[in-house]
Scaffold this motif. Structure first.
Motif, PDB file in Angstrom:
ATOM      1  N   ALA A  83      50.362 112.398  71.843  1.00 20.09           N
ATOM      2  CA  ALA A  83      51.385 111.982  71.077  1.00 20.09           C
ATOM      3  C   ALA A  83      52.679 112.755  71.020  1.00 20.09           C
ATOM      4  N   THR A  84      53.911 112.361  70.725  1.00 19.04           N
ATOM      5  CA  THR A  84      54.930 112.802  70.711  1.00 19.04           C
ATOM      6  C   THR A  84      55.761 112.189  69.692  1.00 19.04           C
ATOM      7  N   ALA A  85      55.121 111.035  68.788  1.00 20.65           N
ATOM      8  CA  ALA A  85      55.559 110.467  67.508  1.00 20.65           C
ATOM      9  C   ALA A  85      54.438 109.822  66.869  1.00 20.65           C
ATOM     10  N   LEU A  86      54.357 109.996  65.667  1.00 20.58           N
ATOM     11  CA  LEU A  86      53.178 109.369  64.755  1.00 20.58           C
ATOM     12  C   LEU A  86      54.131 108.412  63.749  1.00 20.58           C
ATOM     13  N   ASP A  87      53.809 107.199  63.667  1.00 21.10           N
ATOM     14  CA  ASP A  87      54.170 106.179  63.093  1.00 21.10           C
ATOM     15  C   ASP A  87      55.775 106.231  62.716  1.00 21.10           C
ATOM     16  N   GLY A  88      56.105 106.248  64.061  1.00 20.22           N
ATOM     17  CA  GLY A  88      57.639 106.430  64.122  1.00 20.22           C
ATOM     18  C   GLY A  88      58.576 107.698  64.073  1.00 20.22           C
ATOM     19  N   ARG A  89      57.678 108.702  63.633  1.00 23.57           N
ATOM     20  CA  ARG A  89      58.558 110.093  63.152  1.00 23.57           C
ATOM     21  C   ARG A  89      57.981 110.993  64.497  1.00 23.57           C
TER      22      ARG A  89
END
Length: 153
Positions: A108-114
């Motif tokens: 993953a490079t983003a979590l919940d858009g962050r």
């Protein structure tokens, strides 16, 4: 003020070991999205949306040192993933291989858009009901064969 950048080092029996930032992961491979629910032992059920790249795409670029045409050889390789907080886990190559489990495991490079650029990438195993293999701030992935079991006497 400089922000720290977490490097993910991919090593082991590879033709091209890699050292990558989250930004490099995002820029180099196609992005995928996974909406997941998993159970965290300390915080209960978790719902998140992850964006990232397929682990198998990144590892293919590193060039695992096995004969890709030999399924039995591929099936004995392991992936050991380590996080910045000391957590680590093991997956098998067969889990992510299209001829076997074909699991869409993400870095993953983003979590919940962050974006996770300063926190580091995160291992996401969408099929897991338990969050134990969701490794945060990945620092390294080792790729290598599983040794055969010792014969019993």
């Amino acid at each position: 003020m400089l922000r720290s950048v977490t490097l993910l080092v991919i090593r082991g029996q590879l033709r091209r070991p890699l050292a990558l930032t989250v930004a490099q992961l995002r820029a180099r491979w196609p992005r995928h999205r996974a909406e997941v629910v998993f159970d965290c032992a300390t915080n209960g059920p978790q719902r998140h949306t992850f964006e990232g790249v397929l682990l198998r795409d990144v590892l293919d670029a590193a060039g695992p040192a096995f004969d890709a045409s030999r399924r039995k050889e591929r099936s004995r390789y392991l992936l050991a993933v380590s996080g910045g907080d000391g957590h680590h886990t093991v997956l098998s190559w067969a889990e992510i291989d299209a001829d076997f489990g074909d699991a869409p495991v993400l870095l993953a490079t983003a979590l919940d858009g962050r974006p996770l650029d300063t926190a580091g990438s995160r291992l996401v195993v969408p099929s897991d009901r338990c969050g134990a293999r969701y490794i945060s701030a990945i620092t390294g992935i080792w790729v290598g064969p599983c040794a055969p079991p010792e014969p019993s006497s």
